[in-house]
Design an enzyme around this catalytic site. Sequence first.
Site, PDB file in Angstrom:
ATOM      1  N   SER A 194      19.991  15.460 -23.619  1.00  0.00           N
ATOM      2  CA  SER A 194      20.747  16.634 -24.021  1.00  0.00           C
ATOM      3  C   SER A 194      20.998  17.530 -22.818  1.00  0.00           C
ATOM      4  CB  SER A 194      19.977  17.413 -25.090  1.00  0.00           C
ATOM      5  OG  SER A 194      20.594  18.658 -25.350  1.00  0.00           O
ATOM      6  N   TYR A 212      12.948  24.870 -36.247  1.00  0.00           N
ATOM      7  CA  TYR A 212      14.135  24.646 -35.429  1.00  0.00           C
ATOM      8  C   TYR A 212      14.559  23.179 -35.489  1.00  0.00           C
ATOM      9  CZ  TYR A 212      17.128  24.045 -31.363  1.00  0.00           C
ATOM     10  OH  TYR A 212      18.178  23.715 -30.542  1.00  0.00           O
ATOM     11  N   HIS A 272      26.460  16.509 -36.658  1.00  0.00           N
ATOM     12  CA  HIS A 272      25.430  17.247 -35.927  1.00  0.00           C
ATOM     13  C   HIS A 272      24.152  17.383 -36.749  1.00  0.00           C
ATOM     14  CE1 HIS A 272      25.484  19.306 -31.962  1.00  0.00           C
ATOM     15  NE2 HIS A 272      24.354  19.843 -32.406  1.00  0.00           N
ATOM     16  N   ARG A 325      23.715  20.453 -38.925  1.00  0.00           N
ATOM     17  CA  ARG A 325      23.374  21.709 -38.269  1.00  0.00           C
ATOM     18  C   ARG A 325      24.599  22.557 -37.936  1.00  0.00           C
ATOM     19  NH1 ARG A 325      18.123  21.652 -36.230  1.00  0.00           N
ATOM     20  NH2 ARG A 325      18.567  22.782 -34.298  1.00  0.00           N
ATOM     21  N   THR A 338      29.929  16.166 -26.801  1.00  0.00           N
ATOM     22  CA  THR A 338      29.760  16.607 -28.191  1.00  0.00           C
ATOM     23  C   THR A 338      30.851  17.617 -28.506  1.00  0.00           C
ATOM     24  OG1 THR A 338      27.377  16.215 -28.149  1.00  0.00           O
ATOM     25  CG2 THR A 338      28.211  17.714 -29.826  1.00  0.00           C
ATOM     26  N   GLN A 369      24.475  13.934 -22.275  1.00  0.00           N
ATOM     27  CA  GLN A 369      25.290  14.618 -23.273  1.00  0.00           C
ATOM     28  C   GLN A 369      25.771  15.938 -22.702  1.00  0.00           C
ATOM     29  OE1 GLN A 369      24.007  17.562 -24.902  1.00  0.00           O
ATOM     30  NE2 GLN A 369      25.817  17.872 -26.165  1.00  0.00           N
ATOM     31  N   ARG A 393      21.521  29.158 -38.552  1.00  0.00           N
ATOM     32  CA  ARG A 393      20.488  28.389 -39.236  1.00  0.00           C
ATOM     33  C   ARG A 393      19.451  29.386 -39.745  1.00  0.00           C
ATOM     34  NH1 ARG A 393      21.056  24.499 -34.029  1.00  0.00           N
ATOM     35  NH2 ARG A 393      23.192  23.920 -34.541  1.00  0.00           N
ATOM     36  N   LYS A 450      31.337  12.417 -29.387  1.00  0.00           N
ATOM     37  CA  LYS A 450      30.386  12.547 -30.493  1.00  0.00           C
ATOM     38  C   LYS A 450      30.774  13.732 -31.378  1.00  0.00           C
ATOM     39  CE  LYS A 450      25.418  13.079 -31.442  1.00  0.00           C
ATOM     40  NZ  LYS A 450      25.413  14.392 -32.133  1.00  0.00           N
TER      41      LYS A 450
END
Length: 384
Positions: A108, A26, A280, A283, A157, A129, A166, A256
């Site tokens: 985060s 991850y 990112h 990602r 973000t 964030q 992913r 961001k």
Amino acid sequence: MMVAPACADDYRLLAKARLPRFLFEYIDGGAYDEETMRANVAGFQAVRLRQRVMCDVSQVTLATSLFGMEASMPVALAPVGLAGLYARRGEVQAARAAEAAGVPFVLSSSACCGIEEVARNVRRPICLQLYMIRDRGFMVDLLDRAAALGVDTLMLTVDLIIHSPRRRDVRTGLTGPQDMRARVNRFWEIIRHPGWAWDVGMRGRPHTLGNFAPAMPDGAGLSHFTAWVARNFDPSITWQDIDWLRAHWRGRLVIKGIMEAEDAVAACDIAPDVIIVSNHGGRQLDGAPSAIAALPHVVQAVAGRAEVLMDGGVRSGTDVVRALGLGARGVLLGRPWAFALAARGGAGVAALLEMLRHEIAVAMALTGQTDVTRVDASVISRHS
């Protein structure tokens, strides 16, 4: 056996040995074929520095300011989700290490440790964030929670309006069908890593998303997170929605996820304090250029209207100097601190930051620089 980590990638190897595979992948993985993730690192390697001599570099100063606060070097810890699963109460450990090192820490919104828990464990103000989610009422509550805790910097973000697949997470069973096979695979990985299972899996509870928990009535655990993101992150947002955010947030605003000049200009028109060039970490949009390649174009477009930082692919102090030479005021560090945390907890993050500090000082001295705030394009070589 590794005696001591000598670079950021050594912490990655240590983390790989300590973490269950689904957690390591991850952190380590990117979107689809991971082209952009690899390009982020390769992009730095393609930037050459000018070696200078006889410049009197006996006194090198790394101190600067980022997000309006003093920083001992031009580095901040980027927001990294789920860090509380990499080490016991991981966000708290990382925030303490950042505070001790004198660099900003950005929490985060998808952290395991909520903002209240992190804030009461540090003295230095933290940055929060945020993603724009559909439930604006919850967002107002979160902003109020942050302001009440002394948070004065909000990092919005803007490049995760939808969750890009992913493939590594599908292969390890972290996302995708949550059938018996996936659950057994995760359980097997946990028991194969007893050190992590005891220290983090047992002693590190609760494993919830502390900031989002009030908005997740069905549970705030990892198994609920991806589905909740798909339902609640708002893909309809435009620059006009920043007006709504400004109406509810009086502190410093950071945008961001900017990669293109026209987006940088649009961002400046709504007057953010800081713009962060970022894809990112590779990602999200696979096939996008590296962040370091996008940096000079964004810096030129911003033309001094906002502070410009960047993240994505930073792996050394030499990379930091490269970014400064291409116009950034500083960098955000992502995967390296997550791996250092997973490998050796807060002590690993502290050691990584000290390593970076030394590498920045060496790169500055060998390029003839003595003040980190004055590093400019003169350090960049035009030769291959």
